[in-house]
Design a protein around this motif. Structure first.
Motif, short mmCIF file in Angstrom:
data_model
loop_
_atom_site.label_atom_id
_atom_site.label_comp_id
_atom_site.label_asym_id
_atom_site.label_seq_id
_atom_site.Cartn_x
_atom_site.Cartn_y
_atom_site.Cartn_z
N VAL A 113 0.82 -1.21 0.01
CA VAL A 113 0.01 -0.10 0.11
C VAL A 113 0.92 1.37 0.09
O VAL A 113 1.78 1.44 0.85
N LEU A 114 0.56 2.04 -0.82
CA LEU A 114 1.21 3.34 -0.84
C LEU A 114 0.33 4.39 -0.20
O LEU A 114 -0.67 4.56 -0.62
N TYR A 115 0.86 4.98 0.63
CA TYR A 115 0.18 6.15 1.45
C TYR A 115 1.04 7.46 1.59
O TYR A 115 0.88 8.42 0.63
N GLY A 145 -3.69 7.31 -1.95
CA GLY A 145 -3.49 8.68 -1.79
C GLY A 145 -2.96 9.55 -0.49
O GLY A 145 -2.41 8.61 0.09
N HIS A 146 -3.29 10.46 -0.35
CA HIS A 146 -2.70 11.10 0.91
C HIS A 146 -1.21 11.20 1.11
O HIS A 146 -0.64 11.20 2.13
N ARG A 147 -0.65 11.63 -0.03
CA ARG A 147 0.86 11.68 -0.23
C ARG A 147 1.36 13.07 0.48
O ARG A 147 0.75 13.96 0.74
N PRO A 161 -9.51 5.92 -4.02
CA PRO A 161 -9.37 7.13 -2.75
C PRO A 161 -10.09 6.90 -1.39
O PRO A 161 -10.94 5.98 -1.38
N THR A 162 -9.29 7.32 -0.31
CA THR A 162 -9.85 7.04 0.97
C THR A 162 -9.69 8.45 1.98
O THR A 162 -9.38 9.42 1.33
N SER A 163 -10.28 8.16 3.05
CA SER A 163 -10.21 9.28 4.15
C SER A 163 -9.06 8.84 5.00
O SER A 163 -8.60 7.79 4.85
N THR A 164 -8.25 9.75 5.59
CA THR A 164 -7.28 9.31 6.45
C THR A 164 -7.79 8.63 7.73
O THR A 164 -6.84 8.11 8.19
N SER A 165 -9.16 8.69 7.93
CA SER A 165 -9.49 7.74 9.03
C SER A 165 -9.72 6.29 8.79
O SER A 165 -9.72 5.49 9.61
N GLY A 193 -12.59 4.29 0.67
CA GLY A 193 -11.53 4.29 1.87
C GLY A 193 -10.48 3.57 1.66
O GLY A 193 -10.58 2.66 0.84
N ALA A 194 -9.26 3.86 2.46
CA ALA A 194 -8.08 2.98 2.25
C ALA A 194 -7.12 2.97 3.69
O ALA A 194 -7.27 4.17 4.39
#
Length: 195
Positions: A113-115, A145-147, A161-165, A193-194
């Motif tokens: 997983v790339l975060y 996402g969320h780089r 696509p995810t939320s940070t939670s 999310g992810a």
């Protein structure tokens, strides 16, 4: 430590989806490298190592001269992380390079997983101490996402696509003892999310 065999959450990729994604990534690697002669796959522990071995087998199926055992390794990035002071103590893992090394070769870093991109930054720092590849590419099963750093994968199994939670868990039979899956937990109101 094996994952909970009955994870809570929504399964977004099943075993057949994971298999198809890896086959597609393998073909993309061969196409971009114009063959697999100088390709080295380095998995980032834990699940990246398993994914690298699976990709190596697929590369051998596409390019029969490709030797999976001689072109696959693992890259421990523990001592290169920028969050060591904030995280619980971690055991230092093992870095295993193919016997021919990485000098002048195309290295494909493989992760599950790339975060934020921080693990990959650490991997790039570790590579710099091991040799000078001709090129470095990044393959990940899931990009959520969320780089926090300007890092982008070259080969992606699935963009989620995810939320940070939310949390993304990749389950692999060799590591977790359950059928392959990608599971998202912490979703609010059934939205995407992810990890």
């Amino acid at each position: 430590m094996p994952a909970d065999p009955t994870p809570d959450g929504t399964t977004v990729l099943g075993a057949s989806d994971v298999s198809r994604a890896l086959t597609r990534i393998a073909h993309e690697i061969v196409e971009r490298a114009k063959g697999a002669d100088d390709v080295v796959l380095l998995g980032i522990p834990t699940r990246g190592v398993t994914l690298a071995h699976r990709l190596a087998e697929r590369l051998a199926g596409i390019e029969p001269a490709f030797d999976p055992a001689a072109s696959t390794g693992e890259l421990d990035v523990t001592m290169y992380r920028d969050d060591l002071r904030r995280q619980p103590t971690r055991a230092v893992g093992v870095t295993r390079l193919p016997q021919a090394g990485i000098e002048g070769r195309t290295v494909v870093l493989v992760d599950d997983v790339l975060y934020s991109g921080r693990t990959i930054r650490a991997a790039l720092d570790a590579l710099g101490d091991l040799g000078r590849p001709r090129a470095v590419r990044l393959a990940c099963l899931v990009d959520r996402g969320h780089r926090e750093l300007p890092i982008r994968p070259d080969f992606v199994g699935k963009n989620l696509p995810t939320s940070t939670s939310e949390r993304v868990r990749v389950l692999l039979s060799e590591v977790d003892g359950v059928e392959d899956a990608v599971v998202i937990s912490g979703r609010e109101h059934g939205e995407g999310g992810a990890r």
